[in-house]
Write a protein that holds these residues in place. Structure first.
Motif, PDB file in Angstrom:
ATOM      1  N   ALA A  14     -11.625  91.615  11.873  1.00  0.00           N
ATOM      2  CA  ALA A  14     -10.112  91.438  11.460  1.00  0.00           C
ATOM      3  C   ALA A  14      -9.386  91.710  10.103  1.00  0.00           C
ATOM      4  CB  ALA A  14      -9.783  89.960  11.540  1.00  0.00           C
ATOM      5  N   GLU A  15     -10.426  91.932   9.324  1.00  0.00           N
ATOM      6  CA  GLU A  15      -9.957  92.503   7.739  1.00  0.00           C
ATOM      7  C   GLU A  15      -9.841  93.895   7.755  1.00  0.00           C
ATOM      8  OE1 GLU A  15     -10.207  88.598   8.127  1.00  0.00           O
ATOM      9  OE2 GLU A  15     -12.063  89.748   8.038  1.00  0.00           O
ATOM     10  N   GLY A  16     -10.461  94.704   8.976  1.00  0.00           N
ATOM     11  CA  GLY A  16     -10.525  95.986   8.696  1.00  0.00           C
ATOM     12  C   GLY A  16     -11.833  96.383   8.274  1.00  0.00           C
ATOM     13  N   GLU A  17     -12.620  95.500   7.971  1.00  0.00           N
ATOM     14  CA  GLU A  17     -14.035  95.988   7.522  1.00  0.00           C
ATOM     15  C   GLU A  17     -15.111  96.303   8.615  1.00  0.00           C
ATOM     16  OE1 GLU A  17     -14.406  92.323   5.415  1.00  0.00           O
ATOM     17  OE2 GLU A  17     -14.126  93.357   3.500  1.00  0.00           O
ATOM     18  N   MET A  18     -15.893  97.457   8.453  1.00  0.00           N
ATOM     19  CA  MET A  18     -17.001  97.763   9.710  1.00  0.00           C
ATOM     20  C   MET A  18     -18.243  97.036   9.203  1.00  0.00           C
ATOM     21  SD  MET A  18     -16.300 101.831  10.177  1.00  0.00           S
ATOM     22  CE  MET A  18     -17.713 101.870  11.201  1.00  0.00           C
ATOM     23  N   TRP A  19     -18.794  96.622  10.414  1.00  0.00           N
ATOM     24  CA  TRP A  19     -20.245  96.184  10.562  1.00  0.00           C
ATOM     25  C   TRP A  19     -20.270  94.676   9.968  1.00  0.00           C
ATOM     26  CZ3 TRP A  19     -21.508  99.319  13.699  1.00  0.00           C
ATOM     27  CH2 TRP A  19     -20.946 100.923  13.569  1.00  0.00           C
ATOM     28  N   HIS A  20     -19.547  94.124   9.862  1.00  0.00           N
ATOM     29  CA  HIS A  20     -19.351  92.716   9.483  1.00  0.00           C
ATOM     30  C   HIS A  20     -19.652  91.583  10.642  1.00  0.00           C
ATOM     31  CE1 HIS A  20     -18.615  92.542   4.944  1.00  0.00           C
ATOM     32  NE2 HIS A  20     -18.639  93.770   5.455  1.00  0.00           N
ATOM     33  N   ASN A  21     -19.450  90.339  10.438  1.00  0.00           N
ATOM     34  CA  ASN A  21     -19.688  89.431  11.303  1.00  0.00           C
ATOM     35  C   ASN A  21     -19.231  89.829  12.591  1.00  0.00           C
ATOM     36  OD1 ASN A  21     -20.245  87.084  13.161  1.00  0.00           O
ATOM     37  ND2 ASN A  21     -19.280  85.773  11.735  1.00  0.00           N
ATOM     38  N   ILE A  22     -20.213  90.056  13.636  1.00  0.00           N
ATOM     39  CA  ILE A  22     -19.920  90.429  14.978  1.00  0.00           C
ATOM     40  C   ILE A  22     -18.925  89.623  15.742  1.00  0.00           C
ATOM     41  CG2 ILE A  22     -21.762  89.549  16.088  1.00  0.00           C
ATOM     42  CD1 ILE A  22     -22.213  91.746  17.772  1.00  0.00           C
ATOM     43  N   LYS A  23     -18.619  88.437  15.281  1.00  0.00           N
ATOM     44  CA  LYS A  23     -17.983  87.407  16.250  1.00  0.00           C
ATOM     45  C   LYS A  23     -16.494  87.848  16.123  1.00  0.00           C
ATOM     46  CE  LYS A  23     -16.378  82.802  15.713  1.00  0.00           C
ATOM     47  NZ  LYS A  23     -16.595  81.289  15.465  1.00  0.00           N
ATOM     48  N   PRO A 115     -34.736  82.109  18.339  1.00  0.00           N
ATOM     49  CA  PRO A 115     -33.419  82.551  18.800  1.00  0.00           C
ATOM     50  C   PRO A 115     -32.794  83.345  17.870  1.00  0.00           C
ATOM     51  CG  PRO A 115     -33.076  80.613  17.953  1.00  0.00           C
ATOM     52  CD  PRO A 115     -34.311  80.659  17.677  1.00  0.00           C
ATOM     53  N   HIS A 116     -33.067  83.493  16.512  1.00  0.00           N
ATOM     54  CA  HIS A 116     -32.224  84.016  15.582  1.00  0.00           C
ATOM     55  C   HIS A 116     -31.806  85.287  15.785  1.00  0.00           C
ATOM     56  CE1 HIS A 116     -34.644  80.881  12.866  1.00  0.00           C
ATOM     57  NE2 HIS A 116     -33.532  80.180  13.607  1.00  0.00           N
ATOM     58  N   HIS A 117     -32.786  86.238  15.954  1.00  0.00           N
ATOM     59  CA  HIS A 117     -32.191  87.608  16.250  1.00  0.00           C
ATOM     60  C   HIS A 117     -31.394  87.694  17.419  1.00  0.00           C
ATOM     61  CE1 HIS A 117     -35.486  86.878  19.010  1.00  0.00           C
ATOM     62  NE2 HIS A 117     -35.466  88.098  19.497  1.00  0.00           N
ATOM     63  N   GLN A 118     -31.656  87.008  18.462  1.00  0.00           N
ATOM     64  CA  GLN A 118     -30.440  87.090  19.590  1.00  0.00           C
ATOM     65  C   GLN A 118     -29.340  86.462  19.290  1.00  0.00           C
ATOM     66  OE1 GLN A 118     -33.181  84.676  21.686  1.00  0.00           O
ATOM     67  NE2 GLN A 118     -34.558  86.256  22.367  1.00  0.00           N
ATOM     68  N   ALA A 119     -29.227  85.242  18.256  1.00  0.00           N
ATOM     69  CA  ALA A 119     -27.964  84.734  18.018  1.00  0.00           C
ATOM     70  C   ALA A 119     -27.046  85.752  17.101  1.00  0.00           C
ATOM     71  CB  ALA A 119     -28.300  83.558  17.229  1.00  0.00           C
ATOM     72  N   ILE A 120     -27.810  86.340  16.113  1.00  0.00           N
ATOM     73  CA  ILE A 120     -27.034  87.344  15.370  1.00  0.00           C
ATOM     74  C   ILE A 120     -26.577  88.607  16.013  1.00  0.00           C
ATOM     75  CG2 ILE A 120     -27.788  89.123  13.357  1.00  0.00           C
ATOM     76  CD1 ILE A 120     -29.378  86.867  12.403  1.00  0.00           C
ATOM     77  N   ALA A 121     -27.314  89.130  17.063  1.00  0.00           N
ATOM     78  CA  ALA A 121     -26.846  90.357  17.674  1.00  0.00           C
ATOM     79  C   ALA A 121     -25.895  89.825  18.689  1.00  0.00           C
ATOM     80  CB  ALA A 121     -27.881  90.959  18.702  1.00  0.00           C
ATOM     81  N   LYS A 122     -25.752  88.710  19.067  1.00  0.00           N
ATOM     82  CA  LYS A 122     -24.725  88.225  20.124  1.00  0.00           C
ATOM     83  C   LYS A 122     -23.282  87.944  19.278  1.00  0.00           C
ATOM     84  CE  LYS A 122     -22.886  87.401  24.096  1.00  0.00           C
ATOM     85  NZ  LYS A 122     -21.456  87.300  24.001  1.00  0.00           N
ATOM     86  N   GLY A 123     -23.503  87.796  18.002  1.00  0.00           N
ATOM     87  CA  GLY A 123     -22.279  87.601  17.071  1.00  0.00           C
ATOM     88  C   GLY A 123     -21.978  86.088  16.708  1.00  0.00           C
ATOM     89  N   VAL A 124     -23.160  85.186  16.822  1.00  0.00           N
ATOM     90  CA  VAL A 124     -22.982  83.852  16.174  1.00  0.00           C
ATOM     91  C   VAL A 124     -22.673  83.894  14.923  1.00  0.00           C
ATOM     92  CG1 VAL A 124     -24.190  81.733  16.008  1.00  0.00           C
ATOM     93  CG2 VAL A 124     -24.543  82.982  18.142  1.00  0.00           C
ATOM     94  N   ASP A 125     -21.807  82.890  14.521  1.00  0.00           N
ATOM     95  CA  ASP A 125     -21.317  82.773  12.871  1.00  0.00           C
ATOM     96  C   ASP A 125     -22.358  82.637  12.246  1.00  0.00           C
ATOM     97  OD1 ASP A 125     -20.139  81.170  10.694  1.00  0.00           O
ATOM     98  OD2 ASP A 125     -18.448  81.900  11.501  1.00  0.00           O
ATOM     99  N   LEU A 126     -22.728  83.278  11.369  1.00  0.00           N
ATOM    100  CA  LEU A 126     -23.930  83.549  10.347  1.00  0.00           C
ATOM    101  C   LEU A 126     -23.930  82.313   9.575  1.00  0.00           C
ATOM    102  CD1 LEU A 126     -26.658  84.994  10.127  1.00  0.00           C
ATOM    103  CD2 LEU A 126     -25.370  86.189   8.082  1.00  0.00           C
ATOM    104  N   LYS A 127     -22.895  81.704   9.025  1.00  0.00           N
ATOM    105  CA  LYS A 127     -22.806  80.637   7.923  1.00  0.00           C
ATOM    106  C   LYS A 127     -23.032  79.563   8.734  1.00  0.00           C
ATOM    107  CE  LYS A 127     -18.902  81.836   5.739  1.00  0.00           C
ATOM    108  NZ  LYS A 127     -17.819  81.993   4.789  1.00  0.00           N
ATOM    109  N   LYS A 128     -22.354  79.220  10.012  1.00  0.00           N
ATOM    110  CA  LYS A 128     -22.362  77.997  10.684  1.00  0.00           C
ATOM    111  C   LYS A 128     -23.776  78.118  11.189  1.00  0.00           C
ATOM    112  CE  LYS A 128     -17.689  77.769  12.057  1.00  0.00           C
ATOM    113  NZ  LYS A 128     -16.542  77.543  13.299  1.00  0.00           N
ATOM    114  N   ASP A 152     -23.060  78.321  20.507  1.00  0.00           N
ATOM    115  CA  ASP A 152     -21.502  78.932  19.653  1.00  0.00           C
ATOM    116  C   ASP A 152     -20.554  79.362  21.229  1.00  0.00           C
ATOM    117  OD1 ASP A 152     -19.518  79.828  18.362  1.00  0.00           O
ATOM    118  OD2 ASP A 152     -20.601  81.294  17.064  1.00  0.00           O
ATOM    119  N   PRO A 153     -19.728  78.515  21.507  1.00  0.00           N
ATOM    120  CA  PRO A 153     -18.945  78.904  22.623  1.00  0.00           C
ATOM    121  C   PRO A 153     -18.261  80.006  22.414  1.00  0.00           C
ATOM    122  CG  PRO A 153     -18.848  76.491  22.033  1.00  0.00           C
ATOM    123  CD  PRO A 153     -19.749  77.098  21.055  1.00  0.00           C
ATOM    124  N   ALA A 154     -17.635  80.358  21.273  1.00  0.00           N
ATOM    125  CA  ALA A 154     -16.802  81.344  20.876  1.00  0.00           C
ATOM    126  C   ALA A 154     -17.445  82.769  21.136  1.00  0.00           C
ATOM    127  CB  ALA A 154     -16.548  81.313  19.156  1.00  0.00           C
TER     128      ALA A 154
END
Length: 365
Positions: A14-23, A115-128, A152-154
């Motif tokens: 949303a901020e125009g930055e590439m490759w950040h939180n996939i969410k 599950p961590h690698h799967q969650a990260i690749a699907k875009g789960v909020d990393l901080k949460k 992460d329902p989002a």
């Protein structure tokens, strides 16, 4: 820029930055030439896969370090700051990125106790997610679920500590999408040991009967806790079981993210077209023990050294360089990944625990 789906290929938040939180950005879809034999990731997709592999590895390295605080010299998994069991997915990162590169927000992932690698690749909020692992109130479930019960329902992601549990909910999600004529493919990740559970076979049968838009992905790391696959499973490869349930079966050797991207992409495309489910078994490597504190005495001598020699992250980096990516760009990507992880760990440490009165909320009585 679009592949066969016409969806964007470059990931921008949303901020125009590439490759950040996939969410916050559109997952890259496959770029496949009509009539070609294989799906090939674009340069952007390859970078997306590599960055998420690096984020996953650095995240787990950070979690491992924190997890051991207070647990030495005598290991006691009940001690804080992260009590309980901890299952790391180091070495299995290619499976998650090769599959999830084809998914978007409408798609559902049900995952495992690792599950961590799967969650990260699907875009789960990393901080949460980090806060949930720490048991903090800012976590995905307010700290109630811990690392084996992330949701992460989002981004339509969930996982469970029950072996083989991913299969039934994936079928339910796929059936829901089909009955409501809504977009979305379900992907169930499971380990090779879970393929011996009754729930796995029931789910595959229903998926085959109803031609559900679901893909079953078996991560074959050769070990069901401390039991080798050869001593627990009657067949050498679980992909052969697909034929018994009226669906294609594929086996992918070598823990290769590009090969996974190809096969998974075709299976997901098939599901989107209404052609039914697919079973994929992927050879991958568990570089850590079954859980933190596992002495791994069951492993044959030299096995771990051989696996570390095949670590998929340096192999992926070498491939990217040979494909023309600049070393300085990969260095910057890795620093960006490390910064994201550091920010997530700091957020989790600084977050407060929920008040004790919250123990009686969100409970069925």
């Amino acid at each position: 820029m679009g592949g066969v789906t016409g969806r964007p290929l470059i990931c921008v938040n949303a901020e125009g930055e590439m490759w950040h939180n996939i969410k916050w950005f559109v997952c890259p879809r496959a770029n496949r030439t009509r009539g070609s034999a294989a799906m090939q990731p674009t340069k952007e997709q390859s970078l997306w896969m590599y960055e998420n592999m690096v984020v996953s590895r650095r995240f787990e390295e950070a979690i491992e370090k924190v997890y051991l605080e207070g647990k030495t010299p005598a290991f006691n998994m009940a001690n804080e700051p992260i009590p309980g069991e901890m299952h790391l997915s180091n070495g299995q990162e290619p499976v998650a990125v090769g599959v999830c590169a084809h998914l978007d927000a409408d798609d559902i992932v049900t995952a495992t106790h690792r599950p961590h690698h799967q969650a990260i690749a699907k875009g789960v909020d990393l901080k949460k997610m980090a806060a949930e692992i720490f048991g903090k109130s800012t976590g995905l479930s307010g700290g109630r679920g811990g690392h084996m019960h992330l949701i992460d329902p989002a981004v339509n992601f969930s996982c469970s500590g029950i072996i083989g549990e991913s299969c039934g909910p994936a079928c339910g999600a796929a059936l829901s999408r089909k009955l409501q004529n809504k977009p979305g493919v379900a992907v169930a990740f499971l380990g090779e040991g879970a393929a011996n559970q009754g729930a796995f076979h029931e789910a595959l049968n229903l998926a085959g009967v109803w031609k559900l838009p679901v893909v079953f992905v078996i991560e074959d790391n050769s070990w069901g806790i401390s039991v080798p696959k050869s001593e627990a499973t009657a067949v050498a490869r679980n992909d052969v079981r697909a034929a018994g349930y009226g669906m294609p079966g594929h086996y992918i050797p070598g823990n290769d993210p590009h090969a996974i991207f190809d096969v998974a992409g075709q299976a997901i495309e098939r599901a989107r077209k209404g052609e039914g489910p697919t079973l994929i078994e992927i050879e991958t490597y568990r570089l850590a023990g079954h859980f933190m504190g596992d002495a791994e005495q069951y492993r044959p001598e030299g096995e771990k050294d051989a696996l570390f020699a095949k670590d998929p992250i340096p192999k992926m980096r070498d491939r990217l360089i040979s494909d023309g990516h600049a070393v300085k760009d990969l260095d910057a990507l890795e620093k960006r990944a490390e910064a994201r992880v550091a920010e997530a760990i700091t957020f989790a440490r600084d977050s407060a625990y929920a008040p004790q009165t919250d123990a009686l909320t969100a409970v069925f009585v």
